[in-house]
Design an enzyme around this catalytic site. Structure first.
Site, PDB file in Angstrom:
ATOM      1  N   SER A 158     -19.021  14.968  36.510  1.00 12.36           N
ATOM      2  CA  SER A 158     -18.478  16.417  36.015  1.00 12.36           C
ATOM      3  C   SER A 158     -18.496  17.870  36.956  1.00 12.36           C
ATOM      4  CB  SER A 158     -19.010  16.689  34.764  1.00 12.36           C
ATOM      5  OG  SER A 158     -19.500  15.645  33.879  1.00 12.36           O
TER       6      SER A 158
ATOM      7  N   HIS B 293     -12.914  14.710  34.945  1.00  9.71           N
ATOM      8  CA  HIS B 293     -13.011  13.420  35.406  1.00  9.71           C
ATOM      9  C   HIS B 293     -11.867  12.686  36.250  1.00  9.71           C
ATOM     10  CE1 HIS B 293     -17.062  13.648  33.436  1.00  9.71           C
ATOM     11  NE2 HIS B 293     -17.274  12.787  33.974  1.00  9.71           N
TER      12      HIS B 293
ATOM     13  N   HIS C 222     -17.261   6.459  31.103  1.00  9.26           N
ATOM     14  CA  HIS C 222     -18.519   6.509  30.429  1.00  9.26           C
ATOM     15  C   HIS C 222     -18.315   5.279  29.379  1.00  9.26           C
ATOM     16  CE1 HIS C 222     -18.119  10.416  32.087  1.00  9.26           C
ATOM     17  NE2 HIS C 222     -19.654  10.481  32.108  1.00  9.26           N
TER      18      HIS C 222
ATOM     19  N   TYR D  58     -19.018   5.612  26.376  1.00  4.09           N
ATOM     20  CA  TYR D  58     -18.507   6.116  25.196  1.00  4.09           C
ATOM     21  C   TYR D  58     -17.002   6.324  25.151  1.00  4.09           C
ATOM     22  CZ  TYR D  58     -18.538  10.808  27.523  1.00  4.09           C
ATOM     23  OH  TYR D  58     -18.407  11.729  28.519  1.00  4.09           O
ATOM     24  N   GLU D  59     -16.476   6.051  26.185  1.00  2.56           N
ATOM     25  CA  GLU D  59     -14.829   6.255  26.339  1.00  2.56           C
ATOM     26  C   GLU D  59     -14.275   4.710  25.646  1.00  2.56           C
ATOM     27  OE1 GLU D  59     -13.149   8.253  29.868  1.00  2.56           O
ATOM     28  OE2 GLU D  59     -15.229   8.133  30.452  1.00  2.56           O
TER      29      GLU D  59
ATOM     30  N   ALA E  14     -24.372  15.519  35.739  1.00  2.00           N
ATOM     31  CA  ALA E  14     -24.648  16.696  34.970  1.00  2.00           C
ATOM     32  C   ALA E  14     -25.389  16.252  33.842  1.00  2.00           C
ATOM     33  CB  ALA E  14     -23.316  17.759  34.384  1.00  2.00           C
TER      34      ALA E  14
ATOM     35  N   MET F 173     -25.627  11.022  29.975  1.00  2.00           N
ATOM     36  CA  MET F 173     -24.743  10.162  29.517  1.00  2.00           C
ATOM     37  C   MET F 173     -23.986   9.036  30.484  1.00  2.00           C
ATOM     38  SD  MET F 173     -22.808  12.212  26.639  1.00  2.00           S
ATOM     39  CE  MET F 173     -23.455  13.493  25.925  1.00  2.00           C
ATOM     40  N   SER F 174     -24.587   9.133  31.840  1.00  2.00           N
ATOM     41  CA  SER F 174     -24.080   8.175  32.995  1.00  2.00           C
ATOM     42  C   SER F 174     -25.119   7.686  33.557  1.00  2.00           C
ATOM     43  CB  SER F 174     -23.219   8.801  33.662  1.00  2.00           C
ATOM     44  OG  SER F 174     -23.946   9.793  34.309  1.00  2.00           O
TER      45      SER F 174
ATOM     46  N   ASN G 246     -27.915  22.786  31.443  1.00  2.00           N
ATOM     47  CA  ASN G 246     -28.237  23.295  30.203  1.00  2.00           C
ATOM     48  C   ASN G 246     -29.470  22.974  29.848  1.00  2.00           C
ATOM     49  OD1 ASN G 246     -26.387  20.813  29.560  1.00  2.00           O
ATOM     50  ND2 ASN G 246     -27.937  21.066  27.842  1.00  2.00           N
TER      51      ASN G 246
ATOM     52  N   HIS H   9     -20.412  23.076  25.154  1.00  2.00           N
ATOM     53  CA  HIS H   9     -20.079  22.477  26.377  1.00  2.00           C
ATOM     54  C   HIS H   9     -19.427  23.261  27.379  1.00  2.00           C
ATOM     55  CE1 HIS H   9     -18.358  18.913  28.476  1.00  2.00           C
ATOM     56  NE2 HIS H   9     -17.104  19.469  28.476  1.00  2.00           N
TER      57      HIS H   9
HETATM   58  N1  HPA Z   1     -27.248  15.936  26.933  1.00  2.00           N
HETATM   59  C1  HPA Z   1     -26.662  14.839  27.595  1.00  2.00           C
HETATM   60  N2  HPA Z   1     -25.661  14.732  28.476  1.00  2.00           N
HETATM   61  C2  HPA Z   1     -25.825  16.085  29.191  1.00  2.00           C
HETATM   62  C3  HPA Z   1     -26.376  17.147  28.597  1.00  2.00           C
HETATM   63  C4  HPA Z   1     -27.149  17.004  27.624  1.00  2.00           C
HETATM   64  O1  HPA Z   1     -27.910  18.221  27.287  1.00  2.00           O
HETATM   65  N3  HPA Z   1     -25.786  18.320  29.572  1.00  2.00           N
HETATM   66  C5  HPA Z   1     -24.894  17.736  30.452  1.00  2.00           C
HETATM   67  N4  HPA Z   1     -24.845  16.281  30.173  1.00  2.00           N
END
Ligand code: HPA
Length: 264
Positions: free
Chosen positions: A29, A60, A82, A84-85, A112, A201-202, A225, A237
């Site tokens: 990302s 992406h 991903h 989840y897609e 990320a 998530m990757s 974050n 987000h």
């Molecule tokens: N959780 C999951 N995936 C993420 C996060 C998070 O806090 N930040 C960026 N990708």
């Protein structure tokens, strides 16, 4: 079937240009702009390559790029899909397997991620030293957790490169979850108990597929974050996107230094 498709992908990619390199990158990302630092680029949208999954997620866009960094040839998968897609794991890791088939020996996976540790702040970069596969599935059959996906010697080398370039680089364990929603605070407490430092998530499946295909694997997270519940405020987000943008120059510098060091 998959290997036939990979051969088709390689043939179709090679029709369009040189597309040969020992170093490969997967940009997550917001990191796609790194390809702008390469020279003599040739780009092919994923949608034009046999078998390539095309992402539905903003940020992406998805293309494979061949170019040179200080004269070093590199292949870049800019963008990824991903689980989840709605893709199968074989589809998720397919672009990584294609990089291998194009000659890549060392792969740098970026992403990320949320920080699970107060001392790892948004904007920090983290070298992934181990993986916690929390997705309940694996490209491995049966499902051993490969111990040394990330080679200790290579990890040391990268830490050294970062320090020589005066780039602060944290290190830690990356927990991969399916998503697509961010975690609950309780899930993050659970991940803390499991000694995870970052969550995303990757990357877990890509790392395993790359390792399995015989590549040296390097993973670097941009901590965008604090994970849910680490602070007393909900995560959003926008923060993930903004932090990614804020540190992308440092990230690009680190990637450049790592590529230069491992190519010698
Ligand atoms: N959780 C999951 N995936 C993420 C996060 C998070 O806090 N930040 C960026 N990708």
């Amino acid at each position: 079937m998959t290997s036939e498709m990979i051969s088709k992908a390689v043939a179709s990619i090679r029709e369009r240009g040189e597309f040969k390199a020992k170093i490969g990158l997967v940009l997550g990302s917001g990191l796609g702009n790194f390809v702008d630092t390469l020279s003599e680029t040739t780009r092919i949208p994923f949608s034009e390559i046999p078998g390539f999954p095309v992402s539905t997620v903003a940020g992406h866009s998805g293309e494979i790029v061949h170019g040179y960094l200080d004269g070093i040839p590199v292949l870049v998968n800019s963008g990824r899909v991903h689980f989840y897609e709605g893709y199968s794991l074989d589809q998720v890791v397919y672009p990584v397997r294609v990089l291998r088939a194009l000659g890549v020996e060392t792969i740098l996976l970026t992403n990320a991620a949320g920080s699970i540790r107060k001392t790892y702040a948004p904007g920090d970069l983290m070298l992934i030293t181990s993986l916690l596969n929390q997705t309940g599935r694996s490209v491995y059959e049966p499902d051993p957790e490969p111990e040394h996906i990330f080679e200790p010697q290579l990890l040391k080398k990268i830490a050294r490169i970062a320090s020589q370039a005066s780039i602060s680089l944290k290190a830690g364990s990356y927990a991969g979850l399916n998503g697509p929603s961010y975690e609950t605070p309780a899930e993050i407490r659970f991940l803390r108990l499991k000694q995870a430092d970052a969550v995303g998530m990757s990357t877990v499946h890509e790392s395993m597929a790359a390792f399995q295909a015989g590549m040296q694997v390097i993973g670097i997270s941009c901590l965008t974050n604090y994970a849910a519940g680490i602070l007393d405020q909900p995560l959003n987000h926008e923060e993930v996107i903004e932090t990614g943008l804020r540190v992308r120059e440092d990230f690009a510098t680190l990637l450049t230094e790592v590529i230069k060091a491992i190519s010698v």
